[in-house]
Design a protein around this motif. Structure first.
Motif, PDB file in Angstrom:
ATOM      1  N   ASP A  97       0.841  -1.194   0.000  1.00  0.00           N
ATOM      2  CA  ASP A  97       0.000   0.000   0.000  1.00  0.00           C
ATOM      3  C   ASP A  97       0.878   1.246   0.000  1.00  0.00           C
ATOM      4  O   ASP A  97       2.065   1.193   0.343  1.00  0.00           O
ATOM      5  CB  ASP A  97      -0.926   0.005   1.222  1.00  0.00           C
ATOM      6  CG  ASP A  97      -0.136  -0.006   2.521  1.00  0.00           C
ATOM      7  OD1 ASP A  97       0.222   1.081   3.000  1.00  0.00           O
ATOM      8  OD2 ASP A  97       0.147  -1.106   3.029  1.00  0.00           O
ATOM      9  N   GLN A  99       1.123   3.788   1.981  1.00  0.00           N
ATOM     10  CA  GLN A  99       1.731   4.162   3.251  1.00  0.00           C
ATOM     11  C   GLN A  99       3.026   3.390   3.486  1.00  0.00           C
ATOM     12  O   GLN A  99       4.005   3.932   3.997  1.00  0.00           O
ATOM     13  CB  GLN A  99       0.754   3.911   4.394  1.00  0.00           C
ATOM     14  CG  GLN A  99      -0.390   4.909   4.436  1.00  0.00           C
ATOM     15  CD  GLN A  99      -1.198   4.821   5.721  1.00  0.00           C
ATOM     16  OE1 GLN A  99      -0.849   4.068   6.621  1.00  0.00           O
ATOM     17  NE2 GLN A  99      -2.258   5.582   5.811  1.00  0.00           N
ATOM     18  N   THR A 100       3.034   2.111   3.102  1.00  0.00           N
ATOM     19  CA  THR A 100       4.243   1.309   3.243  1.00  0.00           C
ATOM     20  C   THR A 100       5.353   1.854   2.355  1.00  0.00           C
ATOM     21  O   THR A 100       6.519   1.931   2.766  1.00  0.00           O
ATOM     22  CB  THR A 100       3.964  -0.155   2.876  1.00  0.00           C
ATOM     23  OG1 THR A 100       2.920  -0.666   3.718  1.00  0.00           O
ATOM     24  CG2 THR A 100       5.203  -1.008   3.045  1.00  0.00           C
ATOM     25  N   LEU A 102       5.672   4.988   1.218  1.00  0.00           N
ATOM     26  CA  LEU A 102       6.110   6.287   1.724  1.00  0.00           C
ATOM     27  C   LEU A 102       6.949   6.141   2.988  1.00  0.00           C
ATOM     28  O   LEU A 102       7.827   6.962   3.256  1.00  0.00           O
ATOM     29  CB  LEU A 102       4.892   7.172   1.997  1.00  0.00           C
ATOM     30  CG  LEU A 102       4.159   7.696   0.757  1.00  0.00           C
ATOM     31  CD1 LEU A 102       2.818   8.296   1.145  1.00  0.00           C
ATOM     32  CD2 LEU A 102       5.002   8.731   0.029  1.00  0.00           C
ATOM     33  N   ALA A 103       6.678   5.074   3.759  1.00  0.00           N
ATOM     34  CA  ALA A 103       7.406   4.867   5.014  1.00  0.00           C
ATOM     35  C   ALA A 103       8.884   4.587   4.775  1.00  0.00           C
ATOM     36  O   ALA A 103       9.703   4.746   5.679  1.00  0.00           O
ATOM     37  CB  ALA A 103       6.781   3.721   5.802  1.00  0.00           C
ATOM     38  N   HIS A 108       7.937   8.867  10.823  1.00  0.00           N
ATOM     39  CA  HIS A 108       6.562   8.809  11.325  1.00  0.00           C
ATOM     40  C   HIS A 108       5.910  10.189  11.314  1.00  0.00           C
ATOM     41  O   HIS A 108       4.778  10.343  10.847  1.00  0.00           O
ATOM     42  CB  HIS A 108       6.546   8.240  12.752  1.00  0.00           C
ATOM     43  CG  HIS A 108       5.228   8.410  13.441  1.00  0.00           C
ATOM     44  ND1 HIS A 108       4.117   7.635  13.151  1.00  0.00           N
ATOM     45  CD2 HIS A 108       4.823   9.291  14.397  1.00  0.00           C
ATOM     46  CE1 HIS A 108       3.097   8.013  13.895  1.00  0.00           C
ATOM     47  NE2 HIS A 108       3.499   9.017  14.662  1.00  0.00           N
ATOM     48  N   LEU A 111       5.243  11.298   7.762  1.00  0.00           N
ATOM     49  CA  LEU A 111       4.088  10.584   7.201  1.00  0.00           C
ATOM     50  C   LEU A 111       2.788  11.153   7.726  1.00  0.00           C
ATOM     51  O   LEU A 111       1.797  11.270   6.991  1.00  0.00           O
ATOM     52  CB  LEU A 111       4.179   9.096   7.535  1.00  0.00           C
ATOM     53  CG  LEU A 111       5.005   8.217   6.598  1.00  0.00           C
ATOM     54  CD1 LEU A 111       5.061   6.793   7.138  1.00  0.00           C
ATOM     55  CD2 LEU A 111       4.412   8.214   5.191  1.00  0.00           C
ATOM     56  N   LYS A 115      -0.269  12.764   5.486  1.00  0.00           N
ATOM     57  CA  LYS A 115      -1.679  12.398   5.629  1.00  0.00           C
ATOM     58  C   LYS A 115      -2.541  13.636   5.846  1.00  0.00           C
ATOM     59  O   LYS A 115      -3.615  13.767   5.263  1.00  0.00           O
ATOM     60  CB  LYS A 115      -1.853  11.427   6.790  1.00  0.00           C
ATOM     61  CG  LYS A 115      -3.282  10.928   6.950  1.00  0.00           C
ATOM     62  CD  LYS A 115      -3.419   9.952   8.094  1.00  0.00           C
ATOM     63  CE  LYS A 115      -4.870   9.500   8.245  1.00  0.00           C
ATOM     64  NZ  LYS A 115      -5.046   8.584   9.407  1.00  0.00           N
ATOM     65  N   LEU A 207      -2.682   5.998  -5.627  1.00  0.00           N
ATOM     66  CA  LEU A 207      -3.496   6.236  -4.439  1.00  0.00           C
ATOM     67  C   LEU A 207      -4.992   6.059  -4.663  1.00  0.00           C
ATOM     68  O   LEU A 207      -5.773   6.187  -3.714  1.00  0.00           O
ATOM     69  CB  LEU A 207      -3.242   7.658  -3.916  1.00  0.00           C
ATOM     70  CG  LEU A 207      -1.837   7.971  -3.388  1.00  0.00           C
ATOM     71  CD1 LEU A 207      -1.719   9.450  -3.064  1.00  0.00           C
ATOM     72  CD2 LEU A 207      -1.527   7.131  -2.168  1.00  0.00           C
ATOM     73  N   TRP A 210      -7.007   3.971  -2.166  1.00  0.00           N
ATOM     74  CA  TRP A 210      -6.971   4.577  -0.834  1.00  0.00           C
ATOM     75  C   TRP A 210      -7.819   5.841  -0.786  1.00  0.00           C
ATOM     76  O   TRP A 210      -8.557   6.065   0.191  1.00  0.00           O
ATOM     77  CB  TRP A 210      -5.528   4.903  -0.459  1.00  0.00           C
ATOM     78  CG  TRP A 210      -5.398   5.494   0.912  1.00  0.00           C
ATOM     79  CD1 TRP A 210      -5.321   4.818   2.096  1.00  0.00           C
ATOM     80  CD2 TRP A 210      -5.337   6.891   1.244  1.00  0.00           C
ATOM     81  NE1 TRP A 210      -5.221   5.700   3.150  1.00  0.00           N
ATOM     82  CE2 TRP A 210      -5.227   6.982   2.653  1.00  0.00           C
ATOM     83  CE3 TRP A 210      -5.370   8.068   0.492  1.00  0.00           C
ATOM     84  CZ2 TRP A 210      -5.141   8.202   3.323  1.00  0.00           C
ATOM     85  CZ3 TRP A 210      -5.290   9.277   1.150  1.00  0.00           C
ATOM     86  CH2 TRP A 210      -5.179   9.349   2.548  1.00  0.00           C
ATOM     87  N   THR A 214     -11.027   6.140   1.550  1.00  0.00           N
ATOM     88  CA  THR A 214     -10.909   7.069   2.671  1.00  0.00           C
ATOM     89  C   THR A 214     -11.936   8.189   2.622  1.00  0.00           C
ATOM     90  O   THR A 214     -12.523   8.548   3.653  1.00  0.00           O
ATOM     91  CB  THR A 214      -9.495   7.682   2.708  1.00  0.00           C
ATOM     92  OG1 THR A 214      -8.525   6.634   2.822  1.00  0.00           O
ATOM     93  CG2 THR A 214      -9.334   8.643   3.883  1.00  0.00           C
TER      94      THR A 214
END
Length: 326
Positions: A97, A99-100, A102-103, A108, A111, A115, A207, A210, A214
């Motif tokens: 996904d 978020q993974t 971008l991580a 933290h 990120l 968001k 995205l 998502w 969302t």
């Protein structure tokens, strides 16, 4: 000029795939000097000039790259840039996904800021009467730290646990600028001449699930207003385009799709609500920059933007709240 054996995966194909991975997305125009350089590295004869790289050659390289990418949980998908009309080919990770992904680049706190920026684009600045779907530097700086509600959730002081997520401490203003630069450099955000940040074609492809999950309500009626809206012609997400003059109507269309769409219809009225099509109600930064307040401010300031967009958006938001209260 011909390219030999491009259906077989060789050194030239590996180099092209690496260039695609490094850039995340590519257009035919951007590919020409890259392909020319790759071919010249293998060619001991006449040098290939970028203008000699035809669309057929580009399609051969891209087709082979697509086949190779599928072996590594990637897809190369095609879309059109909503402003330039160029075809964009983008790497989309089908295994992890966003978020993974971008991580691997952001901390933290960074990120958490990303968001908040996405929520600002698709929620705060994306309402029935103010469909900007973008934000400025000043608006981004205001998102540097979580609001009180977010802070309370992060602290969770009443029920502390060892598995509690790290507290979002927020960012400094200088750190916000660095994150924005990295988002642009990484192919997630793009910045317009007017100073608005919005999602790139690659980011919209990556995205899309998502964003819909969302910001759209899964049980909404077909005609119910949703924050993520799609072009009536090409069915891609609209963040730059034209909308129906009825704020409750869901009809949206990209600028690049509009001419062909109306050419196929007998009259120029909204196909969803039948209201007369004005063509001057916008999705994207023009929802701000086309307003009389923005144009008047530009003239008074001698063309300088300053905080003008923020002032206009704030005024529009206040007007919207007054309408809702009535």
């Amino acid at each position: 000029m011909e390219v030999e054996n491009e259906t077989e995966y060789g050194n030239t194909n590996r180099a092209f795939l690496q260039a695609m991975l490094a850039r995340s997305s590519m257009t035919y125009r951007e590919s020409r000097p890259i392909i020319a350089t790759i071919l010249n590295a293998e060619n001991t004869g006449d040098q290939v000039r970028p203008e000699q790289v035809t669309e057929d050659i580009f399609d051969q390289f891209m087709g082979t790259a697509r086949e190779a990418a599928s072996l590594f949980d990637y897809e190369i998908r095609r879309t059109q840039h909503q402003v330039t009309k160029e075809r964009v080919y983008a790497f989309v990770n089908t295994a992890s996904d966003p978020q993974t992904q971008l991580a691997t680049t952001f901390s933290h706190d960074e990120l958490a800021f990303v968001k908040r920026a996405l929520e600002a684009m698709f929620d705060k600045f994306n309402t029935p009467r103010m469909e900007v779907v973008a934000l400025t530097d000043m608006q981004a700086v205001k998102l540097a730290r979580p609001n009180r509600r977010e802070s309370a959730v992060n602290r969770n002081e009443d029920e502390p646990t060892q598995s509690q997520a790290p507290i979002d401490k927020g960012l400094k203003h200088s750190e916000v600028e660095i994150v924005l630069e990295n988002l642009v450099g990484g192919g997630w955000f793009e910045k317009s001449r007017e100073g608005f940040y919005s999602l790139t074609p690659r980011a919209l492809l990556e995205l899309r699930p998502w964003l819909v999950g969302t910001f759209n309500h899964p049980d909404a009626e077909e005609a119910e207003w949703q924050r993520i809206k799609f072009c009536e012609a090409c069915k891609d997400i609209v963040t730059v385009g034209v909308r129906c003059s009825d704020p409750d109507c869901l009809f949206r269309i990209h600028d690049i799709c509009e001419e062909a769409f109306w050419r196929m219809r007998r009259n120029k009225s909204c196909p969803r609500c039948s209201r007369e099509w004005t063509g001057n109600m916008y999705v994207g930064e023009r929802a701000v920059t086309s307003t009389q307040a923005y144009q008047r401010g530009r003239r008074q300031s001698g063309g300088r933007r300053g905080n003008l967009a923020d002032e206009v958006v704030q005024s529009m938001a206040e007007d919207e709240r007054e309408i809702d209260e009535e």
